[in-house]
Design a protein around this motif. Sequence first.
Motif, PDB file in Angstrom:
ATOM      1  N   ARG A   1      12.680 -24.863   8.294  1.00 16.92           N
ATOM      2  CA  ARG A   1      11.591 -24.961   6.884  1.00 16.92           C
ATOM      3  C   ARG A   1      11.375 -23.728   6.547  1.00 16.92           C
ATOM      4  O   ARG A   1      10.442 -23.559   5.383  1.00 16.92           O
ATOM      5  CB  ARG A   1      10.364 -25.932   7.105  1.00 16.92           C
ATOM      6  CG  ARG A   1      10.650 -27.214   7.531  1.00 16.92           C
ATOM      7  CD  ARG A   1      11.190 -28.199   6.551  1.00 16.92           C
ATOM      8  NE  ARG A   1      11.537 -29.514   7.239  1.00 16.92           N
ATOM      9  CZ  ARG A   1      12.139 -30.444   6.469  1.00 16.92           C
ATOM     10  NH1 ARG A   1      12.758 -30.163   5.313  1.00 16.92           N
ATOM     11  NH2 ARG A   1      12.268 -31.865   7.183  1.00 16.92           N
ATOM     12  N   ARG A   2      11.713 -22.603   6.862  1.00 22.11           N
ATOM     13  CA  ARG A   2      11.357 -21.352   6.799  1.00 22.11           C
ATOM     14  C   ARG A   2      11.869 -20.669   5.565  1.00 22.11           C
ATOM     15  O   ARG A   2      12.988 -20.069   5.695  1.00 22.11           O
ATOM     16  CB  ARG A   2      11.523 -20.432   7.945  1.00 22.11           C
ATOM     17  CG  ARG A   2      10.782 -19.093   7.910  1.00 22.11           C
ATOM     18  CD  ARG A   2      11.194 -18.306   9.119  1.00 22.11           C
ATOM     19  NE  ARG A   2      10.508 -16.828   9.104  1.00 22.11           N
ATOM     20  CZ  ARG A   2      10.717 -15.968   9.825  1.00 22.11           C
ATOM     21  NH1 ARG A   2      11.426 -16.252  10.720  1.00 22.11           N
ATOM     22  NH2 ARG A   2      10.339 -14.701   9.677  1.00 22.11           N
TER      23      ARG A   2
ATOM     24  N   GLU B   1      11.684 -19.551   0.703  1.00 26.56           N
ATOM     25  CA  GLU B   1      10.679 -19.662  -0.187  1.00 26.56           C
ATOM     26  C   GLU B   1      11.136 -20.263  -1.449  1.00 26.56           C
ATOM     27  O   GLU B   1      12.356 -20.650  -1.584  1.00 26.56           O
ATOM     28  CB  GLU B   1      10.755 -17.967  -0.669  1.00 26.56           C
ATOM     29  CG  GLU B   1      10.200 -17.175   0.690  1.00 26.56           C
ATOM     30  CD  GLU B   1       8.604 -17.107   0.685  1.00 26.56           C
ATOM     31  OE1 GLU B   1       8.074 -17.877  -0.146  1.00 26.56           O
ATOM     32  OE2 GLU B   1       8.304 -16.356   1.342  1.00 26.56           O
TER      33      GLU B   1
ATOM     34  N   GLY C   1      11.080 -24.498   0.228  1.00 24.44           N
ATOM     35  CA  GLY C   1      10.127 -24.082   0.907  1.00 24.44           C
ATOM     36  C   GLY C   1       8.925 -24.530   1.581  1.00 24.44           C
ATOM     37  O   GLY C   1       9.395 -25.746   2.029  1.00 24.44           O
ATOM     38  N   TRP C   2       7.874 -23.985   1.433  1.00 24.22           N
ATOM     39  CA  TRP C   2       6.548 -24.566   1.807  1.00 24.22           C
ATOM     40  C   TRP C   2       6.054 -25.770   1.002  1.00 24.22           C
ATOM     41  O   TRP C   2       5.187 -26.336   1.396  1.00 24.22           O
ATOM     42  CB  TRP C   2       5.555 -23.524   2.247  1.00 24.22           C
ATOM     43  CG  TRP C   2       6.292 -22.320   3.144  1.00 24.22           C
ATOM     44  CD1 TRP C   2       6.489 -21.218   2.732  1.00 24.22           C
ATOM     45  CD2 TRP C   2       6.446 -22.379   4.724  1.00 24.22           C
ATOM     46  NE1 TRP C   2       6.955 -20.468   3.850  1.00 24.22           N
ATOM     47  CE2 TRP C   2       7.077 -21.224   4.718  1.00 24.22           C
ATOM     48  CE3 TRP C   2       6.717 -23.635   5.288  1.00 24.22           C
ATOM     49  CZ2 TRP C   2       7.450 -20.838   6.010  1.00 24.22           C
ATOM     50  CZ3 TRP C   2       7.109 -23.269   6.813  1.00 24.22           C
ATOM     51  CH2 TRP C   2       7.507 -22.014   7.007  1.00 24.22           C
TER      52      TRP C   2
ATOM     53  N   TRP D   1       6.182 -29.038   0.538  1.00 26.97           N
ATOM     54  CA  TRP D   1       6.878 -30.166   1.319  1.00 26.97           C
ATOM     55  C   TRP D   1       5.990 -31.419   1.195  1.00 26.97           C
ATOM     56  O   TRP D   1       4.877 -31.159   1.767  1.00 26.97           O
ATOM     57  CB  TRP D   1       7.149 -29.571   2.698  1.00 26.97           C
ATOM     58  CG  TRP D   1       7.876 -30.580   3.582  1.00 26.97           C
ATOM     59  CD1 TRP D   1       8.480 -31.736   3.427  1.00 26.97           C
ATOM     60  CD2 TRP D   1       7.797 -30.458   4.954  1.00 26.97           C
ATOM     61  NE1 TRP D   1       8.863 -32.197   4.525  1.00 26.97           N
ATOM     62  CE2 TRP D   1       8.794 -31.546   5.685  1.00 26.97           C
ATOM     63  CE3 TRP D   1       7.608 -29.522   5.892  1.00 26.97           C
ATOM     64  CZ2 TRP D   1       8.876 -31.616   6.998  1.00 26.97           C
ATOM     65  CZ3 TRP D   1       7.810 -29.444   7.166  1.00 26.97           C
ATOM     66  CH2 TRP D   1       8.619 -30.817   7.766  1.00 26.97           C
TER      67      TRP D   1
ATOM     68  N   GLY E   1       2.354 -28.352   3.043  1.00 25.21           N
ATOM     69  CA  GLY E   1       1.971 -27.017   2.908  1.00 25.21           C
ATOM     70  C   GLY E   1       1.059 -27.019   1.742  1.00 25.21           C
ATOM     71  O   GLY E   1      -0.169 -27.852   1.600  1.00 25.21           O
TER      72      GLY E   1
ATOM     73  N   THR F   1       1.414 -18.437  12.234  1.00 28.20           N
ATOM     74  CA  THR F   1       1.870 -19.842  12.321  1.00 28.20           C
ATOM     75  C   THR F   1       0.885 -20.732  12.157  1.00 28.20           C
ATOM     76  O   THR F   1      -0.410 -20.635  12.737  1.00 28.20           O
ATOM     77  CB  THR F   1       2.423 -20.145  13.509  1.00 28.20           C
ATOM     78  OG1 THR F   1       3.774 -19.432  13.607  1.00 28.20           O
ATOM     79  CG2 THR F   1       2.773 -21.555  13.808  1.00 28.20           C
TER      80      THR F   1
ATOM     81  N   GLN G   1       4.034 -25.203  11.155  1.00 26.48           N
ATOM     82  CA  GLN G   1       4.632 -24.404  10.121  1.00 26.48           C
ATOM     83  C   GLN G   1       4.880 -23.042  10.832  1.00 26.48           C
ATOM     84  O   GLN G   1       4.042 -22.147  10.881  1.00 26.48           O
ATOM     85  CB  GLN G   1       3.958 -24.394   8.913  1.00 26.48           C
ATOM     86  CG  GLN G   1       3.555 -25.771   8.045  1.00 26.48           C
ATOM     87  CD  GLN G   1       4.901 -26.253   7.458  1.00 26.48           C
ATOM     88  OE1 GLN G   1       6.006 -26.154   7.708  1.00 26.48           O
ATOM     89  NE2 GLN G   1       4.595 -26.885   6.364  1.00 26.48           N
TER      90      GLN G   1
ATOM     91  N   CYS H   1       4.738 -19.060   8.651  1.00 29.92           N
ATOM     92  CA  CYS H   1       4.591 -19.420   7.449  1.00 29.92           C
ATOM     93  C   CYS H   1       3.985 -18.679   6.062  1.00 29.92           C
ATOM     94  O   CYS H   1       4.222 -18.707   4.991  1.00 29.92           O
ATOM     95  CB  CYS H   1       3.852 -20.883   7.237  1.00 29.92           C
ATOM     96  SG  CYS H   1       2.480 -20.966   7.685  1.00 29.92           S
TER      97      CYS H   1
END
Length: 488
Positions: free
Chosen positions: A19-20, A22, A52-53, A55, A68, A326, A429, A432
């Motif tokens: 999931r890393r 942008e 990206g984050w 989600w 996120g 993290t 995450q 993140c």
Amino acid sequence: MDSWTDIWATDHDNGCSPRRRELGGLAASYYLCKSPQVTKVVVLESSSRLGGWLWSTRRSDGAVFEHGPRGIRPAGAVGRNTLNMVEDLGLGGEILPVTYSHVASKNRYVYVNRRLHRMPSGMSGLLRTVPPFSRPLLLNIAGEILVRKGKGEDESIHSFVSRRLGKELADIAVDSLCRGVFAGDCRKLSVRSCFPALYHAEQRRGSLTLGMLLGSGPTAVVPPGPLAQRSVDESWAQWSLRRGVESLPESIGEYLRHSGRAELHREAAVQQISPSASGWKITLEDGVMSADHIISALPAKALSSILPSSSCQPLIQLLQDIATVTVAVVNLEYEGSVLPVQGFGHLLPSSEDRGLLGVVYDSVPFPQHNRPEGQTTRLTVMMGGAWFQEVFGDPAAVTEERLLATATEAVSRQLGVSSAPSWSRVTLQKDCIPQYYQGHYRRVESMRSFIRDKSLSLSLIGSSYDGVSVNDVIFSGRTAAEELLGSV
């Protein structure tokens, strides 16, 4: 641009984490595709999803949970810019606004000395002593005008606030705020890079108070569209979307697919990039591509791992110097109404609990995300950040069971919730949130100077450089697109 020009917007994770990546790459591609100068944009995404984050989990019974970012601020040029994009994508009817008069905006808490304390707000809250503070905050603000301007190029947030507003405010309010926003340690984070408005207010006006009242310098000009103007007229403090904030990157993806100018490649991890006569050679798992220009929305360390060490070593070292943290995100759902207070949520200073950053009371600002049938309470517990390794150990070794148990115990102890959650989800995450330590602005300046001096057709965007918020990341994509279009 001539018909042969390709713009490659990389938006992937180099296989480091599923999931890393942008939102910036999607945003840059969106702005490029709106220009008649552009004939082709390629987005490379190493995973199976975009965004990206951002989600969101949408359960079959109608409940929505964010893993996120959740509420997005409409304020300022970058806030207006995002709302203009939302409107252009046809998402205006999906907006869930939260006004400044809403209880989630007025009530924000800190958990100190094993008790919840509502943060002071309004003039009455500033005039009287409100626990956990030992004196009225107005005294801190009044005295701030007389404090001398700092002489250094940069300073930690804790040092800056202690010097101007007092150590107690720094230890409690600012420590907690930095944990909520950056999941980071205010004693290491840079005030110049994390809160540039505060830094420039002191530098240009000699005072935070005068800087806020009189302005502290030029800002980007973004005229508000009808939706952004509505946010001003209705006094929005934040907003979300009916199906969760992941609707935004999904809609950008749809826009790109229908633009006729963009190619979206999922599960396309980049192994290496190297300069070539025409721009760049991009090595993928299953082949090689060429590009005239790369807009990289990779986290800094991920980008450093695919640059050629022979020609880009100084840039690689600068990229590797940007740390990340993290965060464990634990979504919980309880049957009934279980909160002892109503508000946005509560944060904890590092002196209270190093591992627990805060709890968001999701059902208060966005009750529309609750399941339609039967009353429930949705909470999100955030843990770790700069203290993850110290409290939980290696992120690769920690179990979901331990994280869930820690989160539910914290909800029980801090909010008095005796029942067990009826539903939960644990999301780790990894790496993140970038950490803008002191001197961050110099590192970023050096990176971009190296790119200019070497005439590299490379743009750096995303949360590693110019701001970690959703609005900042989207605006960085716009800025890169406009600079690239202006150079041809």
